[in-house]
Write an enzyme that holds these catalytic residues in place. Structure first.
Site, mmCIF file in Angstrom:
data_model
loop_
_atom_site.group_PDB
_atom_site.id
_atom_site.type_symbol
_atom_site.label_atom_id
_atom_site.label_comp_id
_atom_site.label_asym_id
_atom_site.label_seq_id
_atom_site.Cartn_x
_atom_site.Cartn_y
_atom_site.Cartn_z
ATOM 1 N N LYS A 18 81.011 34.270 28.337
ATOM 2 C CA LYS A 18 80.347 33.112 28.007
ATOM 3 C C LYS A 18 81.361 31.828 28.222
ATOM 4 C CE LYS A 18 77.934 30.089 24.702
ATOM 5 N NZ LYS A 18 77.386 30.128 23.256
ATOM 6 N N ARG A 88 81.351 38.718 25.178
ATOM 7 C CA ARG A 88 80.449 39.083 23.936
ATOM 8 C C ARG A 88 79.621 40.339 24.225
ATOM 9 N NH1 ARG A 88 76.203 34.112 23.834
ATOM 10 N NH2 ARG A 88 75.646 34.916 25.897
ATOM 11 N N ASP A 165 63.899 32.276 24.550
ATOM 12 C CA ASP A 165 65.149 32.626 25.154
ATOM 13 C C ASP A 165 66.203 33.266 24.513
ATOM 14 O OD1 ASP A 165 64.477 32.657 27.860
ATOM 15 O OD2 ASP A 165 65.029 30.569 28.175
#
Length: 412
Positions: A18, A88, A165
């Site tokens: 990310k 992540r 989402d």
């Protein structure tokens, strides 16, 4: 997504970066993440893991020297924000929305491939050749989503952006943005400063879970036989009772009552939460300190000033009446006080990631000081244990007054 990793226990994780820059899915964004949001996600995912709540995790946080412009509160005021990258990990990053977009565009063969991959990789108890495999998958997702949200509620956690989402097909907590662990108990708490309508408030989280599951059911109907449509609706209808049972069970455990048979009257929980709301008692420390003080002292209102959350709760006119009822239930089920307090300390954390604690860590990281985030991470990895250093740092104290002014949004 940069690859997969299987650890020595055979557990498979998908690795996701990310903030590393533009991808084909960045749209008009720059693909960068800022220190503020990266530190919050890094700490929150690890905090949730050690609280026993299904979650993605963060392996690494790396800060950069360059900055980007961000409108943190969507008020037109741009600021230069230091950037970072977070690595992540999750068994899968497929979301409800992954199925939703394929169904919407009629890409049903790809939708079947996605669902079969999820089943084969993560739900091996389901037979791929079975005609009811998607119904079985949905049934598991409904149950686990209900149980996960009950855990959120029992921890005072508000996700902030619970759209399709941001709901995992596995399910687990993912995509930590404008989340918050509540301070004073407030069922209307909205953690996201840009959520003007309170759609994702603490109170609304169970309803949002049901709404998102309904959207997933609509997507799955595209690959089901028509005679299975009524079955998927029946499965969805089971969400409310599953959630309610998990919710009451979780809160009863927080009161030292192990097992639903010892807490079949949910009024005990409801009345306590109403007192906490009326007195603005701290969510985390009220339950923790209820487990600190002997039941006889609680019933006779003998509370030490160090138990500040209980002193707030004690101000409610129904406090003694509630304590008497609570004590009677304990006696009726033969739960001695030592067992009650031990049970409560197992499930009621002393330390959670409050916004002000995250702010301190963020400010330090921006100064290239990583000592605060390291100390805080260690505390959050042991949330149920008394920790001298954590107490010195004030992590179990009443939140500072300035913490009520902290506002976070999807951009921050």
């Amino acid at each position: 997504m940069i690859g997969e990793y299987t650890n020595q226990h055979g557990q498979r994780y998908e690795l996701n970066l990310k903030g590393s820059g533009k991808t084909p899915y960045s749209r008009n964004g720059d693909g960068r993440a800022i220190v503020r949001s990266s530190v919050r996600e890094f700490l929150a995912s690890e905090a949730m893991f050690h609280l026993g709540i299904p979650t993605s995790r963060c392996a690494t946080l790396i800060t950069a020297t360059d900055t980007v412009k961000r409108d943190l509160l969507y008020n037109g005021k741009l600021s230069d924000e230091k950037t970072a990258i977070v690595l992540r990990l999750a068994p899968s990053w497929f979301r409800f929305g992954s199925a939703e977009i394929l169904a919407k565009h009629g890409e049903l063969n790809i939708l079947r491939q996605l669902l079969d991959f999820v089943i084969e990789s993560h739900f091996k108890e389901i037979t791929l050749l079975d005609s009811t495999k998607y119904l079985e998958l949905f049934s598991i997702i409904v149950q686990q989503t209900a149980e996960m949200i009950a855990m959120w509620q029992a921890t005072g956690f508000v996700h902030g952006v619970g759209n399709t989402d941001n709901f995992s097909l596995l399910p687990m907590t993912i995509d930590y943005g404008p989340f918050q662990f509540m301070d004073s108990y407030d069922p209307e708490l909205v953690s996201n400063a840009s959520d003007d309508e309170g759609r994702y408030s603490y109170r609304n989280q169970p309803k949002i879970g049901r709404y998102n599951l309904d959207k997933l059911a609509e997507s799955l109907k595209r690959v089901l036989n028509k005679d299975q449509h009524s079955t998927i609706s029946i499965i969805l209808d089971g969400y409310d009772s599953t959630y309610r049972q998990a919710y009451i069970s979780a809160f009863c455990k927080k009161l030292g009552l192990q097992g639903s048979s010892e807490c079949d009257d949910e009024r005990l929980v409801v009345d306590l939460l109403k007192m906490m709301e009326d007195t603005k008692s701290d969510f985390t420390m009220t339950f923790r300190q209820l487990g600190d003080v002997p039941i006889d002292d609680l019933e006779t209102n003998v509370i030490n000033k160090s138990h500040w959350a209980l002193l707030d709760l004690q101000m409610h006119p129904k406090f003694i009446q509630w304590m008497t009822t609570y004590h009677k239930i304990l006696v009726d089920y033969g739960i001695v006080d030592e067992v009650r307090r031990t049970n409560m300390h197992r499930v009621n954390p002393k330390y959670v990631l409050r916004n002000w604690m995250a702010e301190d860590a963020i400010a330090a990281v921006k100064r290239n000081d990583y000592s605060v985030i390291r100390k805080l991470l260690h505390v959050l990895q042991n949330p149920f244990d008394d920790q001298i250093e954590a107490d010195i740092l004030g992590y179990a104290n009443r939140p500072p007054k300035w913490s009520s002014t902290i506002r976070v949004s999807c951009a921050s």
